[in-house]
Every structure is written in structure tokens, then in C-alpha cells.
Design a protein around this motif. Structure first.
Motif, PDB file in Angstrom:
ATOM      1  N   ASN A  43      82.798  82.448  60.028  1.00 57.50           N
ATOM      2  CA  ASN A  43      82.449  83.442  61.032  1.00 57.50           C
ATOM      3  C   ASN A  43      81.384  84.394  60.503  1.00 57.50           C
ATOM      4  OD1 ASN A  43      82.381  85.194  63.102  1.00 57.50           O
ATOM      5  ND2 ASN A  43      84.449  85.999  62.846  1.00 57.50           N
ATOM      6  N   ASP A  47      80.948  85.851  67.842  1.00 58.71           N
ATOM      7  CA  ASP A  47      81.358  86.827  68.857  1.00 58.71           C
ATOM      8  C   ASP A  47      82.857  86.767  69.122  1.00 58.71           C
ATOM      9  OD1 ASP A  47      81.763  84.545  70.342  1.00 58.71           O
ATOM     10  OD2 ASP A  47      80.273  85.007  71.867  1.00 58.71           O
ATOM     11  N   GLY A  48      83.560  85.838  68.455  1.00 62.03           N
ATOM     12  CA  GLY A  48      85.003  85.742  68.615  1.00 62.03           C
ATOM     13  C   GLY A  48      85.455  84.996  69.857  1.00 62.03           C
ATOM     14  N   LYS A  49      84.499  84.652  70.728  1.00 64.12           N
ATOM     15  CA  LYS A  49      84.847  83.944  71.963  1.00 64.12           C
ATOM     16  C   LYS A  49      84.249  82.549  72.027  1.00 64.12           C
ATOM     17  CE  LYS A  49      85.151  88.149  74.690  1.00 64.12           C
ATOM     18  NZ  LYS A  49      84.495  88.972  75.712  1.00 64.12           N
ATOM     19  N   ASP A  96      81.605  81.301  66.061  1.00 62.72           N
ATOM     20  CA  ASP A  96      82.356  80.860  64.895  1.00 62.72           C
ATOM     21  C   ASP A  96      82.119  79.359  64.740  1.00 62.72           C
ATOM     22  OD1 ASP A  96      83.294  83.409  64.968  1.00 62.72           O
ATOM     23  OD2 ASP A  96      85.360  82.889  65.486  1.00 62.72           O
ATOM     24  N   GLN A 138      91.761  82.313  71.434  1.00 62.84           N
ATOM     25  CA  GLN A 138      90.757  83.359  71.677  1.00 62.84           C
ATOM     26  C   GLN A 138      89.424  82.801  72.180  1.00 62.84           C
ATOM     27  OE1 GLN A 138      90.493  84.543  67.415  1.00 62.84           O
ATOM     28  NE2 GLN A 138      88.295  84.652  67.731  1.00 62.84           N
ATOM     29  N   TYR A 139      89.222  81.497  72.002  1.00 63.28           N
ATOM     30  CA  TYR A 139      87.906  80.939  72.348  1.00 63.28           C
ATOM     31  C   TYR A 139      87.824  80.558  73.824  1.00 63.28           C
ATOM     32  CZ  TYR A 139      87.382  80.966  67.354  1.00 63.28           C
ATOM     33  OH  TYR A 139      87.329  81.385  66.042  1.00 63.28           O
TER      34      TYR A 139
END
Ligand SMILES: Cc1cc2nc3c(=O)[nH]c(=O)nc-3n(C[C@H](O)[C@H](O)[C@H](O)COP(=O)(O)O)c2cc1C
Length: 226
Positions: A43, A47-49, A96, A138-139
């Protein structure tokens, strides 16, 4: 300097003609090797998504078309061609990244590797993976990258597809191949992930062109993000 290496299609034929003795020798050799593969979500700027998950298996480190090697040298590191493509995408979309790896050591010899992959496919194997994603929920958007192995995904890629709940997620396939193109894999992604939205405009690049394909990859990312 980037090196780009090409696999002879004849190797596929030779691999399909291995004797039982050869298969036994290869299996014995590969089972002697300890597991060294690891992978985890990386990572650097994500953006975490958005996730770029890819299978890539660089073969060889020298410029020699007779070995069937398939790697790029980037800043002194040897990368698989799907990995390089995944890096271009992840850097661009701030994702990520996760390398899908089987929890086993494949033979270094490309003929033996192809033979082992044929055995995996014929037996519909689902090789155990080297690591998993803790927070897959989370994605929202997942770029899925893979090479073509014997006209299909590597079997470990199926393991990955069948290990997570993709319901409600947007899935964007891309591949690098040695001549087979997408080989029907977008249809297979749809069949494997019926509850995901699978983008049909998948990216498919020949390994022969990958070294000059960064702009094509970035243009495609712009298209599929719209
Ligand atoms: C075991 C094996 C089987 C392959 N089978 C095919 C195939 O059926 N069709 C094809 O177009 N390329 C085939 N290839 C070539 C790969 O798809 C191509 O080299 C790809 O760029 C590899 O990506 P990577 O370097 O990220 O692993 C095969 C390669 C390997 C190692």
C-alpha cells in the motif's frame, strides 16, 4: 535498461509430451524445495478502496529466447509482465496491490513449469495460496491481472476468485499473453463472480509489446474509470 524475453510456442508442444519418468522427476525435484513465496497487500499510496490483485510468475533472468523466459528488468529488479502492468495501474489509480501466489515452488525450467501447469489444469487443482487479504471487504473496485497459462487462468488464480466474496464489487480484468489474447477469460470471470459487476472492456496485451505499452495501459485505465 529493460530486457524483454520471448517464449517459443514449441515449448508448449514439448511440455505436452513429457514422459511419465520426466513428470516423476520434476515432481520429486519441486517437492524437495522449501516454500519461499510470500505476498501481502502493498500500500505505497493506496486509497483503501481500490485493489490491484494479480498473478505473475516471472520466468528466467537472462535474455535468451530458447529458455522461454518472460521477465522485464526494471531498476535492477526482475518483474513478471503482469506485475509490471499491475504496477502501472496501481500507481495511476492509487490502489493497494496484492500478488496472488501459490504456496508452492514451481520448477525453474520452463518446460517443466508448463508441464506442471498442465497437470494442475487437467486435475482442476486449486493450489493453496501463499497469503491472504485480511480486509477484502473494504475494496469497491478490483483490477484483476493474470497471464494465460495453457489457454486458461493459472489454477491458483481460480483459488483466489473462489476465496473471497466479490458481491457488489466492480471487477476490471487485464491480462498479458503469449498469443492467446484473453482466451475467453472475461466470460470465465463472469461465471466465477456472478454477483460482481465485471467490466467487459478488459485490457489484453501481448508480451511481445509490453515493454512499450505503458501509455496504452494508462489510456485504458482512463476509459474504464469513466
Ligand atoms: C505455464 C505457462 C503456460 C503458458 N500458456 C500460455 C498460453 O496458453 N497462451 C499464451 O498466450 N501464453 C501462454 N503463456 C505465456 C504467458 O501468458 C506470458 O508469458 C505472460 O506474459 C506471463 O506473464 P508473467 O510474466 O507476469 O507471469 C504461458 C506461460 C507459462 C509460464
Amino acid at each position: 535498461m529493460k530486457k524483454f524475453l520471448v517464449m517459443s510456442p514449441l515449448l508448449f508442444l514439448f511440455a505436452g509430451c513429457r514422459s511419465d519418468e520426466q513428470v516423476a522427476r520434476d515432481n520429486e525435484a519441486s517437492s524437495d524445495i522449501s516454500i519461499t513465496t510470500t505476498s501481502e497487500v502493498k500500500n505505497p499510496d493506496g486509497d483503501g478502496k481500490t485493489l490491484v490483485a494479480y498473478f505473475s510468475h516471472p520466468v528466467g533472468t537472462e535474455l535468451d529466447v530458447t529458455t522461454g523466459a518472460s521477465v522485464m528488468e526494471v531498476n535492477g529488479e526482475y518483474l513478471g509482465l503482469v506485475e509490471q502492468t499491475a504496477n502501472w495501474i496501481a500507481d495511476d489509480v492509487k490502489a493497494d496491490r496484492f500478488q496472488i501466489q501459490a504456496n508452492k515452488v514451481y520448477p525453474d525450467d520452463v518446460g517443466a513449469l508448463i508441464g506442471e501447469a498442465i497437470d494442475e489444469k487437467n486435475e482442476s487443482q486449486r493450489p493453496e495460496l501463499a497469503s491472504e487479504i485480511d480486509n477484502f471487504d473494504q475494496y469497491e473496485t478490483i483490477y484483476l491481472g493474470y497471464p494465460i497459462w495453457n489457454g486458461d487462468f493459472p489454477m491458483a488464480f481460480y483459488t483466489f476468485l473462489e476465496s473471497y466474496d466479490f458481491a457488489g464489487k466492480t471487477v476490471i480484468p487485464f491480462n498479458v499473453h503469449g498469443g492467446s489474447g484473453l482466451a475467453g477469460t472475461v466470460e470465465t470471470v463472469n461465471a466465477e463472480l456472478p454477483d460482481a459487476t465485471v467490466v467487459s472492456n478488459a485490457l489484453s496485451i501481448s508480451r511481445n509489446n509490453i515493454a512499450d505499452s505503458q501509455q496504452e495501459v494508462l489510456d485504458w485505465v482512463e476509459e474504464v474509470r469513466e
